[in-house]
Design an enzyme around this catalytic site. Sequence first.
Site, PDB file in Angstrom:
ATOM      1  N   ASP A  58      63.754   1.339-114.042  1.00  0.00           N
ATOM      2  CA  ASP A  58      65.088   0.811-113.787  1.00  0.00           C
ATOM      3  C   ASP A  58      66.104   1.469-114.714  1.00  0.00           C
ATOM      4  OD1 ASP A  58      67.189  -1.311-113.100  1.00  0.00           O
ATOM      5  OD2 ASP A  58      65.448  -2.070-112.037  1.00  0.00           O
ATOM      6  N   HIS A  90      70.947  -3.975-115.301  1.00  0.00           N
ATOM      7  CA  HIS A  90      70.031  -4.261-114.190  1.00  0.00           C
ATOM      8  C   HIS A  90      68.578  -4.266-114.661  1.00  0.00           C
ATOM      9  CE1 HIS A  90      67.956  -3.563-110.298  1.00  0.00           C
ATOM     10  NE2 HIS A  90      68.976  -4.212-109.788  1.00  0.00           N
ATOM     11  N   SER A 255      66.518  -7.063-105.473  1.00  0.00           N
ATOM     12  CA  SER A 255      66.199  -6.628-106.833  1.00  0.00           C
ATOM     13  C   SER A 255      65.665  -7.785-107.647  1.00  0.00           C
ATOM     14  CB  SER A 255      67.450  -6.100-107.529  1.00  0.00           C
ATOM     15  OG  SER A 255      67.613  -4.737-107.334  1.00  0.00           O
TER      16      SER A 255
END
Length: 865
Positions: A58, A90, A255
């Site tokens: 990520d 994220h 996600s």
Amino acid sequence: ESDNTTNNIPGQRSSSYLDYFRRKILSVSSRSVASLVHAPALWRRGYRGSGVRVAVLDTGLNKVHPHFSNIGDTIDFTDENEPNDKVIGHGTFVAGVIASSRDCLGIAPDTEIYSLKVFNSQQISHTSWFLDAFNYAINSKIDIINLSIGGPDFQDSIFINKVMELTSKGIIFVSAMGNDGPLYGTLNNPADQLDVIGVGGLNYDDEIAEFSSRGMTLWELPEGNGRVKPDIVTYGTAIRGSNIKGSCRYLTGTSVSSPVVTGAVSLLTEIMKKNERLSRLLSPASIKQVLMASADRLPGISMYEQGSGKMNLPRAYELLQGYVPQITLSPGKIDWTDCPYMWPICSQPLYHSSMPVTVNMTIINGMGVSGTIISPPTWHPNTLTSGHILQLSFTYSAILWPWTGYLAITVSVDKAGAGFAGTVEGYVLLTVQSPATSEDISDQTSTLHIPVKVNIIPTPPRNKRILWDHFHSIGYPRGPFPRDNLKLNTSPLDWNGDHIHTNYNGVYKHLRSKGYFVEILSTHFECFDANNYGYLFLVDPEDAFFESEIKKLSEDVTEKGLNLVVFADWYNGPLIKHIKFYDENTKQWVVLQGGGANVPALNKLLASWGVVLSDKVWYGKFSIGSHAMEYASGTSLLSFPTEGKVFTATLSDEATEMIHNKEVSVTDVPIFGLHHAGKSSIAVYGDSSCIDNAGHVTNCYWFVEEILQMIERRSYSFSDLVDESLKTWFQGTFRNPKLASTPLFHQYSRVMTSVDGSLTFRDKKLCPVHPPVESRDFNDTYPIGQLNSKLLSINLDNQPLDFVLMEETEDEHSIKLFYILGFITFLMVLVVCAFLYFMFSFFHKKRIILYRYVLAGACDLKRCF
């Protein structure tokens, strides 16, 4: 987002991070997700992810982040030399959902997290960065990889093969399905791969989240329906997780759903590792099978939206205790009666002479990383339900690797079923063998019975049958073909499949609701009998047509009464050249290989009727009667038969606007033509966006129905509900389309190829033949009662009683209880009969005889003897 756009003209976009074309982070932007999925129940049993290594690929993670107690490593594989997640957050959030140990608790807080940074602070990523991270995962003996990323390119062979290599080494992959819902045909890779656990999203009402991408997979097109994905769904709306600075935040998207499942997989992996028997069975397949078998199926939702259903972690834990290596399927059955779950299979009954329906199923092999189907599958029709009129044929993986393969079952109705109405049943027998994996584990074999239940009706009348051409559609990633609606900036490419079960499912459902039967043509025109169909639909074709196809269609229309309905799209050589974008991954400009539709090819096809489409590109809003209409990057009529009639509208010239930044509005642009000639009719509309769910314009399903009704009535007037009439054709002034420079078109075409630099036709493939397999006896090998199988079949023969009972449905339990009570009643009656017989034997002989007859009669009525 880094944007190297040379000007602000829509369409000429040079972006280092292209939505939909490239892999992208999948969160859209309050509560404890661990409690939502009942993780504390496993914590109380001592399972918190200890001893499990999870790699998060990520945007990075701060190695001293206060929420994490067990960070194994943080490595940057990008060009920034900065493993910390300083900007986006994220990667921090995703890792927190899995393993945060304080504040916003993760699902498996003792999991050892490895943060492998593959996105830099501008959200740029390269395949090479992923490959480096994957190799690191192998060398570091990672157990699970979470990929909250995705993109539509399922033909990136380097990336895909590397994922398969990793799963073959036992690494469990969990990946987000994408945030491109509610459209169908929007699955992201690698979540759409057979060996990956693909995760969709739910809201808190246990409904599929609007953003969650839907199936089917597009790999298999045009040969049959795509596979079922996602595999499983879980919460992904307003989930609380870790922030960069140590506090908590909320995010929404698949996600988020992906790490929810990854955390659950970490707990299940710990359980298996700590159990001597289960530790030898730990694999990407066994985990996937347990998750899917334990999922709760959601009512009223199709398999292409929910997969096996909502993740149920406590039940997965229970099922795991009795797990036995085996093969399973997704879906686990073919059932026309199970609607809406089995949509689109269940949406239209089968009948004789219809195009065969191919169902592509995923085989999951829990016995080993490789396996083979040791003998061809066999078909066992139930003759009591006229199963013999059903014809089945099979294609399947020669080798199941890694852990998975496919089984394609093609179903059709024999001529003997031309007038049949009802439901037929049977089952398919499939046996897989996997080689020995160690000295103490020998070759293993698993046999599966696949229930088949099909609704059959008498063959419908010709005027109710529509044949929808899919053979001439080409989309991304097969080739770089542009979106149909040029006003949309979300995706530069046409990647939703152009299929009646993906982005054209809205008009398909409408036509079905009006009593039409829609079949899919997955091969060239010479492979269908025009006498069976009232209409051929050509919608947004990007490919060329064989000369023999053009000749046959002309004969079908003029001599056999086949009606032709065309929904075209834009084509303009200068605009195709103008719309290009820079791919940061390959460091090259991507040149499009066609327009929204292949107008030059359509003009060749329609030439014998005097129909010619222009290379103008139009957009605008207008109305037909009281119906609002929207034209979104469509073409117009350049020529049309004088006997026919047309509809015109005032529209804007989109090509001039995009290339020269100049607005031009034109009145009386001919956009629809209808011509009744001889036995048949030809209808041509210049834009497909209003019947395309991905077009994002007001739908015109009513207009499609009106076209069919005007053809049926042989009329040039709309119905009484629409106060509008068509006009007499007049010659337009638009130039004939010029071919765009598309030097790579032949690489993606099923029709054209290149020989010594010149385009020429490919050799046509023979029409597909699906020879039915010989049917076997039904009742000798498979009890009828077992046809009520669950979605994903589990072999329960050698498993503990508590495991078996958890697999029972309420109906199955009631049936078993009925038989148990019946047997007890039988014993009681038998004992009473015997007792009375011996007691009355001491009385007078006549009375003995009398009671014998009375009791025998009573027992006969009860079927006692």
